[in-house]
Design an enzyme around this catalytic site. Sequence first.
Site, mmCIF file in Angstrom:
data_model
loop_
_atom_site.group_PDB
_atom_site.id
_atom_site.type_symbol
_atom_site.label_atom_id
_atom_site.label_comp_id
_atom_site.label_asym_id
_atom_site.label_seq_id
_atom_site.Cartn_x
_atom_site.Cartn_y
_atom_site.Cartn_z
ATOM 1 N N LYS A 280 0.842 -1.200 0.000
ATOM 2 C CA LYS A 280 0.000 0.000 0.000
ATOM 3 C C LYS A 280 0.878 1.251 0.000
ATOM 4 O O LYS A 280 2.007 1.204 0.499
ATOM 5 C CB LYS A 280 -0.830 0.030 1.293
ATOM 6 C CG LYS A 280 -1.992 -0.932 1.337
ATOM 7 C CD LYS A 280 -2.776 -0.749 2.638
ATOM 8 C CE LYS A 280 -3.915 -1.725 2.748
ATOM 9 N NZ LYS A 280 -4.979 -1.527 1.733
ATOM 10 N N ARG A 354 -10.273 -11.470 1.658
ATOM 11 C CA ARG A 354 -11.106 -12.526 1.062
ATOM 12 C C ARG A 354 -10.383 -13.870 1.060
ATOM 13 O O ARG A 354 -11.009 -14.916 1.079
ATOM 14 C CB ARG A 354 -11.562 -12.096 -0.339
ATOM 15 C CG ARG A 354 -10.474 -11.885 -1.323
ATOM 16 C CD ARG A 354 -10.900 -11.016 -2.522
ATOM 17 N NE ARG A 354 -10.898 -9.593 -2.193
ATOM 18 C CZ ARG A 354 -11.214 -8.642 -3.052
ATOM 19 N NH1 ARG A 354 -11.577 -8.938 -4.291
ATOM 20 N NH2 ARG A 354 -11.190 -7.377 -2.688
HETATM 21 N N1 BES Z 1 -7.914 -3.783 4.530
HETATM 22 C C1 BES Z 1 -8.163 -3.274 3.247
HETATM 23 C C2 BES Z 1 -9.457 -2.473 3.150
HETATM 24 C C3 BES Z 1 -9.569 -1.257 4.025
HETATM 25 C C4 BES Z 1 -9.370 -0.006 3.500
HETATM 26 C C5 BES Z 1 -9.959 -1.366 5.346
HETATM 27 C C6 BES Z 1 -9.518 1.112 4.285
HETATM 28 C C7 BES Z 1 -10.107 -0.251 6.135
HETATM 29 C C8 BES Z 1 -9.896 0.987 5.607
HETATM 30 C C9 BES Z 1 -8.250 -4.413 2.244
HETATM 31 O O1 BES Z 1 -7.539 -5.553 2.524
HETATM 32 C C10 BES Z 1 -7.730 -3.899 0.948
HETATM 33 O O2 BES Z 1 -6.592 -3.554 0.905
HETATM 34 N N2 BES Z 1 -8.570 -3.876 -0.059
HETATM 35 C C11 BES Z 1 -8.212 -3.416 -1.343
HETATM 36 C C12 BES Z 1 -8.737 -4.423 -2.315
HETATM 37 C C13 BES Z 1 -8.199 -4.303 -3.710
HETATM 38 C C14 BES Z 1 -6.720 -4.576 -3.762
HETATM 39 C C15 BES Z 1 -8.955 -5.274 -4.586
HETATM 40 C C16 BES Z 1 -8.873 -2.077 -1.578
HETATM 41 O O3 BES Z 1 -9.992 -1.862 -1.164
HETATM 42 O O4 BES Z 1 -8.221 -1.227 -2.183
HETATM 43 ZN ZN ZN Z 2 -5.497 -5.406 1.848
#
Ligand code: BES
Ligand code: ZN
Length: 528
Positions: A280, A354
């Site tokens: 990230k 997931r």
């Molecule tokens: N943990 C994150 C989602 C999240 C974002 C939780 C902000 C709390 C606050 C999740 O694992 C994630 O990174 N999701 C990605 C998915 C994508 C790579 C398909 C996202 O939402 O960008």
């Molecule tokens: Zn994630």
Amino acid sequence: MHTIKITYGKERIKNDVLIVDYFEDQPIDYGERFADNDPFYEIAKPAFESKDFAGKWKQTIILYASGKLPEKRVMLIGLGERSDVYPFKIKVSLAHALKKMNSFHELKTVSVFINKEYDSDKVKEIATFLVEAAYMSQYQAKNYKKDQKLFSPIEHLHLVISDNADEKDIEEAIHQGKIIGQGINEVRDLINKPSSEVTPSYLANYTLDLASKNEQIECKIFHRDQLKQMGMNGIVSVGQGSNEEPKLIMCTYTPEVEAQYSIALVGKGVTFDSGGISLKPSNNMYLMKIDMAGAALVIVLMKVIALLKLPVKVYGLVPTCENMPDGNALKPGDIITAYDGTSVEVIDTDAEGRLILMDALGYAVTQKPNMIVDIATLTGACTVALGRYVIGGMSNHDPIMDIMRASGDYMYERVWELPLMEEYKLMLQSNFADIKNFGGKEAGAITAGAFLSHFVDEVPWIHLDIAGVSWFNTETSLMPHGATGIGIRLITDFMRRILKEDGKIWENKTVDIRQTLYKENEVPKYDD
Ligand code: BES
Ligand code: ZN
Ligand code: ZN
């Protein structure tokens, strides 16, 4: 944890403040709470006559009793328009009043009236809500500062009840309010603490400890080798880039009486989500300590459900790990096999939630529960779609989703359903495996839900995406900056509502508008 002494009685006592609530533009004697010659009227009259106090929503004013009342002070609080009031607003207004008191260091003991006009169900409901509000508003997260800021929470709340109120009812209502209020604060504590403290093994030990204190809860922890043996490769793979060992926490709650239905609760327990090799960006990455909010909720729910003695069999499943990049980490392009045998192509290692939930959901199905509810901080896309005020809901079963929505509205932990047509599953087709873990940049919250739906088979199921609602960077009446503790009220109310349905709700499947008439090659594709 801060506890508040809660008492009730028909008599007023010598507390620091008496809270008296008013709807907008009501006369001073509204609610007949005081005898005609009570000195309260003399004290409050100038505030009413000058219109300094008019009962407006969240209006408060403190008056001094100068020894004329049992209490040292009176706080008038406004509830707003009478026609607009509902239980949650009463809760917020008490919370607001109590928070105001925290800035006066001598205000530690508070009395509040429960109005005469309510029937016994309403009195119970309001008493519970007031106790919840006291706990929620007085919560403080642990802070690690050298200079501890002085915070002086309320120590005692006394509910003044009317002559015709049933004392047993009030006692039960207080008991329930305490369980829920303390449960919410416990969830907040788990989420607010840093990930260096709240690791997968911390969550595992926390749950073991909680289970050891409650005979109806059993808890088993599955470690890396066992998970490998069982074929839980999602949990193992996501956790393989971290020094922390991944785990699956499995609890069951068996009620003392015969269970009326069974439910599996599954919570995402990523104690820190760096994104893994699909790292990230660094701004806001610190917030990814909250990626175990679903896990915290499920763990504390086990305790709350047991204390409320709900006649329901509950399976609590928490896959937990840290999502980190290192030489051993899961890589984009890798293919892993889920517990149920599905092969999954990993396109993005940041779509890890997931991957751990798929194993837990697959396992939940083998327990044959009447339904499954999973709760997860699953996608940033859900926050993009719905913002910070509502939970994203997805389901394969309209009747239970309608009940979840009703609970959300009542408890003000609102749920909005996102569509889950089969076409969205088609966005997850992989060239090399049964399914891939990333559906492209469109409809990100829904493709995540569609991915999970693959693993729940025909079991009635609801997925709740709480990514947007688990954390607030602002203070509200009911909480300081930080974890909201969302879900305790929603899920307990939902489970109670299901108890009131007859057993046929599982069969009540309506025409499924989610099925697709498209064929694979007919699905519109804009990019790849
Ligand atoms: N943990 C994150 C989602 C999240 C974002 C939780 C902000 C709390 C606050 C999740 O694992 C994630 O990174 N999701 C990605 C998915 C994508 C790579 C398909 C996202 O939402 O960008
Ligand atoms: Zn994630
Ligand atoms: Zn995550």
